[in-house]
Design a protein around this motif. Sequence first.
Motif, mmCIF file in Angstrom:
data_model
loop_
_atom_site.group_PDB
_atom_site.id
_atom_site.type_symbol
_atom_site.label_atom_id
_atom_site.label_comp_id
_atom_site.label_asym_id
_atom_site.label_seq_id
_atom_site.Cartn_x
_atom_site.Cartn_y
_atom_site.Cartn_z
ATOM 1 N N GLU A 1 3.379 9.683 66.841
ATOM 2 C CA GLU A 1 2.346 10.317 67.660
ATOM 3 C C GLU A 1 1.217 9.339 67.950
ATOM 4 O OE1 GLU A 1 -0.759 14.088 67.475
ATOM 5 O OE2 GLU A 1 0.961 14.061 66.123
ATOM 6 N N ASN A 2 0.610 9.485 69.102
ATOM 7 C CA ASN A 2 -0.521 8.637 69.467
ATOM 8 C C ASN A 2 -1.632 8.750 68.436
ATOM 9 O OD1 ASN A 2 0.790 7.901 71.799
ATOM 10 N ND2 ASN A 2 -0.387 9.247 73.133
ATOM 11 N N ARG A 3 -2.242 7.595 68.111
ATOM 12 C CA ARG A 3 -3.399 7.602 67.224
ATOM 13 C C ARG A 3 -4.593 8.184 67.967
ATOM 14 N NH1 ARG A 3 -0.927 7.760 62.807
ATOM 15 N NH2 ARG A 3 0.493 8.628 64.359
ATOM 16 N N GLY A 4 -5.480 8.835 67.232
ATOM 17 C CA GLY A 4 -6.655 9.430 67.850
ATOM 18 C C GLY A 4 -7.432 10.238 66.839
ATOM 19 N N THR A 5 -8.519 10.826 67.296
ATOM 20 C CA THR A 5 -9.467 11.508 66.428
ATOM 21 C C THR A 5 -9.663 12.944 66.879
ATOM 22 O OG1 THR A 5 -10.627 9.411 66.091
ATOM 23 C CG2 THR A 5 -11.816 11.412 65.499
ATOM 24 N N VAL A 6 -9.689 13.852 65.932
ATOM 25 C CA VAL A 6 -9.961 15.253 66.261
ATOM 26 C C VAL A 6 -11.270 15.336 67.047
ATOM 27 C CG1 VAL A 6 -10.485 17.531 65.316
ATOM 28 C CG2 VAL A 6 -8.715 16.122 64.246
ATOM 29 N N GLU B 1 0.637 6.255 87.159
ATOM 30 C CA GLU B 1 1.050 4.865 86.965
ATOM 31 C C GLU B 1 0.609 4.354 85.606
ATOM 32 O OE1 GLU B 1 0.573 2.237 90.298
ATOM 33 O OE2 GLU B 1 1.692 3.573 91.617
ATOM 34 N N THR B 2 0.467 5.303 84.641
ATOM 35 C CA THR B 2 0.300 5.034 83.209
ATOM 36 C C THR B 2 -1.099 4.572 82.844
ATOM 37 O OG1 THR B 2 2.656 4.391 83.279
ATOM 38 C CG2 THR B 2 1.584 4.177 81.189
ATOM 39 N N THR B 3 -2.082 4.778 83.730
ATOM 40 C CA THR B 3 -3.469 4.546 83.342
ATOM 41 C C THR B 3 -3.894 5.599 82.318
ATOM 42 O OG1 THR B 3 -4.196 5.891 85.218
ATOM 43 C CG2 THR B 3 -4.090 3.497 85.548
ATOM 44 N N LEU B 4 -4.978 5.315 81.594
ATOM 45 C CA LEU B 4 -5.425 6.207 80.517
ATOM 46 C C LEU B 4 -6.908 5.998 80.253
ATOM 47 C CD1 LEU B 4 -4.871 8.047 77.930
ATOM 48 C CD2 LEU B 4 -4.400 5.898 76.724
ATOM 49 N N PHE B 5 -7.603 7.095 79.923
ATOM 50 C CA PHE B 5 -8.932 6.953 79.331
ATOM 51 C C PHE B 5 -9.073 8.006 78.250
ATOM 52 C CE2 PHE B 5 -10.263 10.721 81.502
ATOM 53 C CZ PHE B 5 -11.500 11.086 81.004
ATOM 54 N N TRP B 6 -9.907 7.715 77.286
ATOM 55 C CA TRP B 6 -10.251 8.745 76.308
ATOM 56 C C TRP B 6 -11.680 8.563 75.838
ATOM 57 C CZ3 TRP B 6 -7.018 4.695 74.603
ATOM 58 C CH2 TRP B 6 -7.346 4.060 73.398
ATOM 59 N N VAL B 7 -12.268 9.678 75.415
ATOM 60 C CA VAL B 7 -13.625 9.724 74.880
ATOM 61 C C VAL B 7 -13.527 10.238 73.454
ATOM 62 C CG1 VAL B 7 -15.907 10.772 75.096
ATOM 63 C CG2 VAL B 7 -14.634 10.113 77.161
ATOM 64 N N ASP B 8 -14.050 9.468 72.506
ATOM 65 C CA ASP B 8 -13.936 9.763 71.080
ATOM 66 C C ASP B 8 -15.343 9.947 70.508
ATOM 67 O OD1 ASP B 8 -13.703 9.662 68.322
ATOM 68 O OD2 ASP B 8 -12.381 7.915 68.277
ATOM 69 N N PRO B 9 -15.867 11.179 70.527
ATOM 70 C CA PRO B 9 -17.236 11.383 70.035
ATOM 71 C C PRO B 9 -17.412 11.018 68.565
ATOM 72 C CG PRO B 9 -16.530 13.259 71.354
ATOM 73 C CD PRO B 9 -15.307 12.418 71.111
ATOM 74 N N ALA B 10 -16.395 11.235 67.738
ATOM 75 C CA ALA B 10 -16.543 10.970 66.303
ATOM 76 C C ALA B 10 -16.818 9.503 66.029
ATOM 77 C CB ALA B 10 -15.283 11.419 65.553
ATOM 78 N N ASN B 11 -16.277 8.624 66.857
ATOM 79 C CA ASN B 11 -16.492 7.190 66.698
ATOM 80 C C ASN B 11 -17.425 6.621 67.761
ATOM 81 O OD1 ASN B 11 -14.768 6.418 64.385
ATOM 82 N ND2 ASN B 11 -13.129 7.234 65.655
ATOM 83 N N ASP B 12 -18.101 7.511 68.501
ATOM 84 C CA ASP B 12 -19.047 7.094 69.542
ATOM 85 C C ASP B 12 -18.406 6.045 70.449
ATOM 86 O OD1 ASP B 12 -21.403 7.014 70.993
ATOM 87 O OD2 ASP B 12 -22.367 5.564 69.656
ATOM 88 N N LEU C 1 3.321 2.865 76.225
ATOM 89 C CA LEU C 1 2.182 1.973 76.407
ATOM 90 C C LEU C 1 0.912 2.611 75.846
ATOM 91 C CD1 LEU C 1 2.855 0.675 80.042
ATOM 92 C CD2 LEU C 1 3.392 -0.464 77.888
ATOM 93 N N HIS C 2 0.776 3.909 76.022
ATOM 94 C CA HIS C 2 -0.387 4.614 75.468
ATOM 95 C C HIS C 2 -0.334 4.617 73.943
ATOM 96 C CE1 HIS C 2 -1.176 7.068 79.397
ATOM 97 N NE2 HIS C 2 -1.178 5.774 79.579
ATOM 98 N N ARG D 1 -3.296 2.583 71.837
ATOM 99 C CA ARG D 1 -4.090 3.340 70.870
ATOM 100 C C ARG D 1 -3.921 2.767 69.462
ATOM 101 N NH1 ARG D 1 -6.039 8.531 71.544
ATOM 102 N NH2 ARG D 1 -6.016 9.437 73.626
ATOM 103 N N ALA D 2 -2.707 2.381 69.126
ATOM 104 C CA ALA D 2 -2.477 1.761 67.813
ATOM 105 C C ALA D 2 -3.231 0.446 67.699
ATOM 106 C CB ALA D 2 -0.985 1.548 67.587
ATOM 107 N N ALA D 3 -3.329 -0.288 68.809
ATOM 108 C CA ALA D 3 -4.070 -1.550 68.792
ATOM 109 C C ALA D 3 -5.565 -1.313 68.598
ATOM 110 C CB ALA D 3 -3.826 -2.309 70.091
ATOM 111 N N VAL D 4 -6.089 -0.259 69.162
ATOM 112 C CA VAL D 4 -7.515 0.044 69.036
ATOM 113 C C VAL D 4 -7.837 0.588 67.648
ATOM 114 C CG1 VAL D 4 -9.368 1.576 69.840
ATOM 115 C CG2 VAL D 4 -7.884 0.412 71.509
ATOM 116 N N TYR D 5 -7.033 1.539 67.179
ATOM 117 C CA TYR D 5 -7.350 2.236 65.934
ATOM 118 C C TYR D 5 -6.665 1.663 64.698
ATOM 119 C CZ TYR D 5 -9.388 6.227 68.511
ATOM 120 O OH TYR D 5 -10.162 7.036 69.295
ATOM 121 N N GLY D 6 -5.500 1.061 64.878
ATOM 122 C CA GLY D 6 -4.643 0.729 63.754
ATOM 123 C C GLY D 6 -3.518 1.736 63.662
#
Length: 424
Positions: free
Chosen positions: A364-369, A378-389, A405-406, A410-415
């Motif tokens: 599953e994609n990494r991310g924050t509640v 065409e596989t573009t993506l954005f996300w807003v993560d308030p918990a990590n500002d 790719l997503h 995400r794994a590259a950003v978060y681990g």
Amino acid sequence: MQRRDALAAIAGGLAAATISGANARAAPSGAFSLDRATIDATLRQFVTAGRAAGASALVWQGGAERYFGAAGFADREAKRPMQRDTLVQIFSMTKPVTGVALMQLWEQGRFGLDDPLARYLPAFGAVKVLAGTGSDGKPILRAPSRPIAVRDIMRHTAGFSYGMRDTAADAIFHEINPLALTNTLDEMGDKLARVPLLFDPGEEWSYSTGVDVQALLVEHLTGEPFEQHVRRAILDPLKMTDTGWTQPASRLPRFAASYTKADGSLARIPDEKARALNFGPRRLTMGGAGLASTLDDYMRFARMLLGRGTLDGTRILAPSTVDLMATNQLDPRITRRFFLPEKGAVGFGLDFAVRTAQPRTATENRGTVGEFFWDGAETTLFWVDPANDMAVVFFVQVTPFDGTLHHDIRAAVYGADYLGPAGD
């Protein structure tokens, strides 16, 4: 292809996010370290492995830019590199912009979320629901159990088709073709109202033309052409100077080429087809697709959302309105959710997917509640993560939509092991 693309609670406490050169791994507290080298390597791998011709990413965190990187080509054949000012087709990442435009009018008291849609757009008062197929092969239709509400067109529960499923309603959708670029928004609405609903309003989640109906509603409520209204109410105030449906010919040299993946290799989509939404003749301005943008422009939109409606002193929405949009709007009884589960442990707010639980599996994609996001065909993506500002924008131009790719960006950003705070 252009039509595909898609906050149980704000996560308790801010995670202590830091910037370092260490490998990005999850800590028990949910904190992570942003590793620039890992993101660089991931973007390069997308290109060297033939997964994309070019890729770029921008990360804003804690009030400052923390990462920008690009790899490969915006135009592989011309050897033109992917750059910061490259313009890309963002397709369904147009949808959140449309949703913000409509919610500005909600703040002004122009409509209620639970108002019947037909109060403002009468053609939708006569819609029928697909109830099966008769012995003669013709669809059986009936009246819906309740009217479509405005909230339904913002959370994909109206029952509209998008031509993505194998039903009689989808066949009629393709035949009527409401999203043909030769239609005006009014003509789109009249044609869509003749397509049977897939289900009773509020019974299921199914990705749909609902956001194009939002654009039509904006146009009717304001008496202003939708494209012109969005420019005046959102794009200009946010200084998103490169973003728009209509693009001047002078920007063509900055446009990324579009590629389709088949048999393991990338093939260029003819430019006249790929750029028809921005440079070809059209009468339709879709609410669900059509914007082209740059990393920096779209990050300004994402930062406004991260700022709960305000950027650089300019207020676009009230904080409570952003919170409402980024809160899961799906009743637990809505268990049929066409393709939404592919996004992970998410619900859906008003024009955003919202993460409602920590990642449950390694795939599953990494991310924050509490994060909210959407993507494009065409596989573009954005996300807003308030918990990590934090806000992230990721650009590629490759079809069919490639969710791997997503997962990897995400794994590259978060681990790869990141779970984030548990939330409430």
